[in-house]
Design a protein around this motif. Structure first.
Motif, PDB file in Angstrom:
ATOM      1  N   ALA A   1       0.820  -1.215   0.000  1.00 34.68           N
ATOM      2  CA  ALA A   1       0.000   0.000   0.000  1.00 34.68           C
ATOM      3  C   ALA A   1       0.854   1.266   0.000  1.00 34.68           C
ATOM      4  CB  ALA A   1      -0.954   0.001   1.195  1.00 34.68           C
ATOM      5  N   HIS A   2       2.011   1.222   0.607  1.00 31.84           N
ATOM      6  CA  HIS A   2       2.902   2.386   0.671  1.00 31.84           C
ATOM      7  C   HIS A   2       4.308   2.043   0.182  1.00 31.84           C
ATOM      8  CE1 HIS A   2      -0.246   4.486   2.748  1.00 31.84           C
ATOM      9  NE2 HIS A   2      -0.368   3.467   3.562  1.00 31.84           N
ATOM     10  N   ASP A   3       4.416   1.054  -0.693  1.00 34.68           N
ATOM     11  CA  ASP A   3       5.723   0.599  -1.166  1.00 34.68           C
ATOM     12  C   ASP A   3       5.622   0.168  -2.622  1.00 34.68           C
ATOM     13  OD1 ASP A   3       8.160  -0.620  -1.679  1.00 34.68           O
ATOM     14  OD2 ASP A   3       7.877  -2.246  -0.250  1.00 34.68           O
ATOM     15  N   ILE A   4       6.108   1.002  -3.519  1.00 33.84           N
ATOM     16  CA  ILE A   4       6.092   0.636  -4.930  1.00 33.84           C
ATOM     17  C   ILE A   4       7.445   0.091  -5.371  1.00 33.84           C
ATOM     18  CG2 ILE A   4       4.188   2.142  -5.582  1.00 33.84           C
ATOM     19  CD1 ILE A   4       6.345   4.112  -6.602  1.00 33.84           C
ATOM     20  N   GLY A   5       8.247  -0.321  -4.402  1.00 30.66           N
ATOM     21  CA  GLY A   5       9.560  -0.896  -4.677  1.00 30.66           C
ATOM     22  C   GLY A   5       9.566  -2.016  -5.705  1.00 30.66           C
ATOM     23  N   PRO A   6       8.524  -2.881  -5.761  1.00 30.72           N
ATOM     24  CA  PRO A   6       8.546  -3.940  -6.769  1.00 30.72           C
ATOM     25  C   PRO A   6       8.681  -3.432  -8.204  1.00 30.72           C
ATOM     26  CG  PRO A   6       6.921  -4.454  -5.106  1.00 30.72           C
ATOM     27  CD  PRO A   6       7.415  -3.051  -4.823  1.00 30.72           C
ATOM     28  N   LEU A   7       8.274  -2.186  -8.456  1.00 32.08           N
ATOM     29  CA  LEU A   7       8.399  -1.648  -9.815  1.00 32.08           C
ATOM     30  C   LEU A   7       9.858  -1.517 -10.244  1.00 32.08           C
ATOM     31  CD1 LEU A   7       5.647   1.117  -9.883  1.00 32.08           C
ATOM     32  CD2 LEU A   7       5.509  -1.254 -10.657  1.00 32.08           C
ATOM     33  N   ALA A   8      10.760  -1.398  -9.283  1.00 30.59           N
ATOM     34  CA  ALA A   8      12.182  -1.283  -9.624  1.00 30.59           C
ATOM     35  C   ALA A   8      12.671  -2.534 -10.351  1.00 30.59           C
ATOM     36  CB  ALA A   8      13.007  -1.036  -8.364  1.00 30.59           C
ATOM     37  N   ASP A   9      12.141  -3.697  -9.992  1.00 27.71           N
ATOM     38  CA  ASP A   9      12.540  -4.938 -10.656  1.00 27.71           C
ATOM     39  C   ASP A   9      11.864  -5.122 -12.011  1.00 27.71           C
ATOM     40  OD1 ASP A   9      14.166  -5.687  -8.494  1.00 27.71           O
ATOM     41  OD2 ASP A   9      12.514  -6.721  -7.486  1.00 27.71           O
ATOM     42  N   LEU A  10      10.791  -4.389 -12.258  1.00 26.54           N
ATOM     43  CA  LEU A  10      10.030  -4.544 -13.500  1.00 26.54           C
ATOM     44  C   LEU A  10      10.300  -3.439 -14.518  1.00 26.54           C
ATOM     45  CD1 LEU A  10       6.684  -5.626 -11.830  1.00 26.54           C
ATOM     46  CD2 LEU A  10       8.336  -7.091 -13.016  1.00 26.54           C
ATOM     47  N   ALA A  11      10.842  -2.318 -14.080  1.00 28.90           N
ATOM     48  CA  ALA A  11      11.031  -1.173 -14.975  1.00 28.90           C
ATOM     49  C   ALA A  11      11.986  -1.476 -16.130  1.00 28.90           C
ATOM     50  CB  ALA A  11      11.513   0.042 -14.182  1.00 28.90           C
ATOM     51  N   ALA A  12      13.117  -2.087 -15.849  1.00 29.06           N
ATOM     52  CA  ALA A  12      14.095  -2.346 -16.917  1.00 29.06           C
ATOM     53  C   ALA A  12      13.526  -3.268 -18.002  1.00 29.06           C
ATOM     54  CB  ALA A  12      15.397  -2.897 -16.347  1.00 29.06           C
ATOM     55  N   PRO A  13      12.883  -4.387 -17.651  1.00 32.66           N
ATOM     56  CA  PRO A  13      12.292  -5.204 -18.722  1.00 32.66           C
ATOM     57  C   PRO A  13      11.227  -4.454 -19.531  1.00 32.66           C
ATOM     58  CG  PRO A  13      12.389  -6.460 -16.671  1.00 32.66           C
ATOM     59  CD  PRO A  13      12.783  -5.050 -16.347  1.00 32.66           C
ATOM     60  N   VAL A  14      10.428  -3.638 -18.870  1.00 32.55           N
ATOM     61  CA  VAL A  14       9.418  -2.848 -19.593  1.00 32.55           C
ATOM     62  C   VAL A  14      10.118  -1.870 -20.537  1.00 32.55           C
ATOM     63  CG1 VAL A  14       7.634  -1.063 -19.359  1.00 32.55           C
ATOM     64  CG2 VAL A  14       7.584  -3.090 -17.875  1.00 32.55           C
ATOM     65  N   ALA A  15      11.118  -1.167 -20.045  1.00 31.38           N
ATOM     66  CA  ALA A  15      11.828  -0.181 -20.869  1.00 31.38           C
ATOM     67  C   ALA A  15      12.490  -0.835 -22.090  1.00 31.38           C
ATOM     68  CB  ALA A  15      12.863   0.558 -20.022  1.00 31.38           C
ATOM     69  N   ARG A  16      13.009  -2.055 -21.927  1.00 32.57           N
ATOM     70  CA  ARG A  16      13.683  -2.746 -23.032  1.00 32.57           C
ATOM     71  C   ARG A  16      12.731  -3.274 -24.090  1.00 32.57           C
ATOM     72  NH1 ARG A  16      16.893  -5.005 -18.826  1.00 32.57           N
ATOM     73  NH2 ARG A  16      15.635  -6.898 -18.845  1.00 32.57           N
ATOM     74  N   THR A  17      11.502  -3.595 -23.710  1.00 33.77           N
ATOM     75  CA  THR A  17      10.637  -4.343 -24.626  1.00 33.77           C
ATOM     76  C   THR A  17       9.380  -3.612 -25.091  1.00 33.77           C
ATOM     77  OG1 THR A  17       9.512  -5.388 -22.763  1.00 33.77           O
ATOM     78  CG2 THR A  17      11.413  -6.564 -23.694  1.00 33.77           C
ATOM     79  N   VAL A  18       8.940  -2.609 -24.339  1.00 35.12           N
ATOM     80  CA  VAL A  18       7.719  -1.877 -24.714  1.00 35.12           C
ATOM     81  C   VAL A  18       8.135  -0.457 -25.100  1.00 35.12           C
ATOM     82  CG1 VAL A  18       5.424  -1.131 -24.017  1.00 35.12           C
ATOM     83  CG2 VAL A  18       6.346  -3.284 -23.120  1.00 35.12           C
ATOM     84  N   PRO A  19       8.171  -0.156 -26.392  1.00 32.68           N
ATOM     85  CA  PRO A  19       8.664   1.146 -26.849  1.00 32.68           C
ATOM     86  C   PRO A  19       7.822   2.320 -26.340  1.00 32.68           C
ATOM     87  CG  PRO A  19       8.340  -0.359 -28.705  1.00 32.68           C
ATOM     88  CD  PRO A  19       7.753  -1.012 -27.487  1.00 32.68           C
ATOM     89  N   CYS A  20       8.465   3.454 -26.328  1.00 32.82           N
ATOM     90  CA  CYS A  20       7.787   4.688 -25.950  1.00 32.82           C
ATOM     91  C   CYS A  20       6.760   5.059 -27.006  1.00 32.82           C
ATOM     92  CB  CYS A  20       8.789   5.830 -25.817  1.00 32.82           C
ATOM     93  SG  CYS A  20       9.944   5.575 -24.457  1.00 32.82           S
ATOM     94  N   GLY A  21       5.740   5.744 -26.547  1.00 31.96           N
ATOM     95  CA  GLY A  21       4.706   6.217 -27.467  1.00 31.96           C
ATOM     96  C   GLY A  21       4.877   7.700 -27.711  1.00 31.96           C
ATOM     97  N   LEU A  22       4.029   8.529 -27.107  1.00 33.44           N
ATOM     98  CA  LEU A  22       3.959   9.946 -27.407  1.00 33.44           C
ATOM     99  C   LEU A  22       4.898  10.836 -26.597  1.00 33.44           C
ATOM    100  CD1 LEU A  22       0.082  10.172 -27.642  1.00 33.44           C
ATOM    101  CD2 LEU A  22       1.728   9.960 -29.510  1.00 33.44           C
ATOM    102  N   ASP A  23       5.449  10.349 -25.516  1.00 37.85           N
ATOM    103  CA  ASP A  23       6.260  11.186 -24.633  1.00 37.85           C
ATOM    104  C   ASP A  23       7.712  11.242 -25.112  1.00 37.85           C
ATOM    105  OD1 ASP A  23       7.415  12.599 -22.572  1.00 37.85           O
ATOM    106  OD2 ASP A  23       7.092  11.061 -21.058  1.00 37.85           O
ATOM    107  N   PRO A  24       8.206  12.428 -25.520  1.00 37.81           N
ATOM    108  CA  PRO A  24       9.581  12.536 -25.998  1.00 37.81           C
ATOM    109  C   PRO A  24      10.606  12.258 -24.908  1.00 37.81           C
ATOM    110  CG  PRO A  24       8.603  14.703 -25.793  1.00 37.81           C
ATOM    111  CD  PRO A  24       7.510  13.707 -25.539  1.00 37.81           C
ATOM    112  N   GLU A  25      10.210  12.356 -23.641  1.00 41.33           N
ATOM    113  CA  GLU A  25      11.141  12.096 -22.553  1.00 41.33           C
ATOM    114  C   GLU A  25      11.077  10.665 -22.051  1.00 41.33           C
ATOM    115  OE1 GLU A  25      11.401  15.010 -19.505  1.00 41.33           O
ATOM    116  OE2 GLU A  25      10.853  16.612 -20.858  1.00 41.33           O
ATOM    117  N   CYS A  26      10.233   9.851 -22.664  1.00 37.95           N
ATOM    118  CA  CYS A  26      10.145   8.441 -22.298  1.00 37.95           C
ATOM    119  C   CYS A  26      11.464   7.798 -22.688  1.00 37.95           C
ATOM    120  CB  CYS A  26       8.977   7.806 -23.033  1.00 37.95           C
ATOM    121  SG  CYS A  26       8.821   6.039 -22.818  1.00 37.95           S
ATOM    122  N   GLY A  27      12.057   7.069 -21.742  1.00 38.88           N
ATOM    123  CA  GLY A  27      13.389   6.511 -21.996  1.00 38.88           C
ATOM    124  C   GLY A  27      13.433   5.107 -22.261  1.00 38.88           C
TER     125      GLY A  27
END
Length: 163
Positions: A137-163
């Motif tokens: 409820a107050h800990d989004i730490g699990p996203l740290a383990d999921l961010a890199a795979p998402v960034a590598r495989t799901v391309p950015c859409g409309l946001d020019p600052e999406c990395g």
């Protein structure tokens, strides 16, 4: 957590997320059950690539995929953390007061549910949803383990600052 920001703020504003140590969690032995998304073919291809990159553990919890089995879903800790790829755009994203966080370069919209937080990627070519149970409820730490795979495989859409 002070990392919540309205999406109406400039894209350069992102939240710093502190990784919190997660106490060991016991397994219930029962697999979670989730609705499998049905994205368009192009989006499903991003999800299939993501499925190949997902880690064996998230926040110290072992992989335990929900039922029914699908490349579009994954889970850890017997339902404590459930990922669904290719979900429809959440209605809440139209709300200018929607809250969001940025974790390791991936931006997420935050929604509170009775069972715990639900976070959905924004500015990507398909939506990836992560449901966390009440212990997060107050800990989004699990996203740290999921961010890199998402960034590598799901391309950015409309946001020019999406990395």
């Amino acid at each position: 957590m002070s990392a919540h920001r309205p999406f109406g703020l400039p894209a350069a504003v992102s939240a710093a997320v502190l990784l919190l140590a997660v106490a060991g969690c016991s397994s219930t032995g029962a697999a979670a059950s989730v609705e499998v998304p049905s994205p368009p073919v192009e989006e499903a291809a991003f999800c299939q690539a993501l499925a190949k990159e997902l880690p064996d553990t998230v926040a110290g919890l072992e992989r335990s995929d929900p039922e029914p089995g699908s490349e579009l879903t994954a889970g850890w800790g017997d339902g404590a953390i459930v990922l669904r790829c290719g979900v429809p755009r959440p209605e809440k994203m139209s709300d200018p007061k929607a809250q969001g966080v940025s974790v390791n370069g991936v931006r997420w919209m935050l929604e509170s549910t009775d069972g715990g937080p639900r976070l959905t990627t924004v500015y990507r070519k398909t939506y990836v949803e992560v449901g966390l149970d009440e212990r997060y409820a107050h800990d989004i730490g699990p996203l740290a383990d999921l961010a890199a795979p998402v960034a590598r495989t799901v391309p950015c859409g409309l946001d020019p600052e999406c990395g």
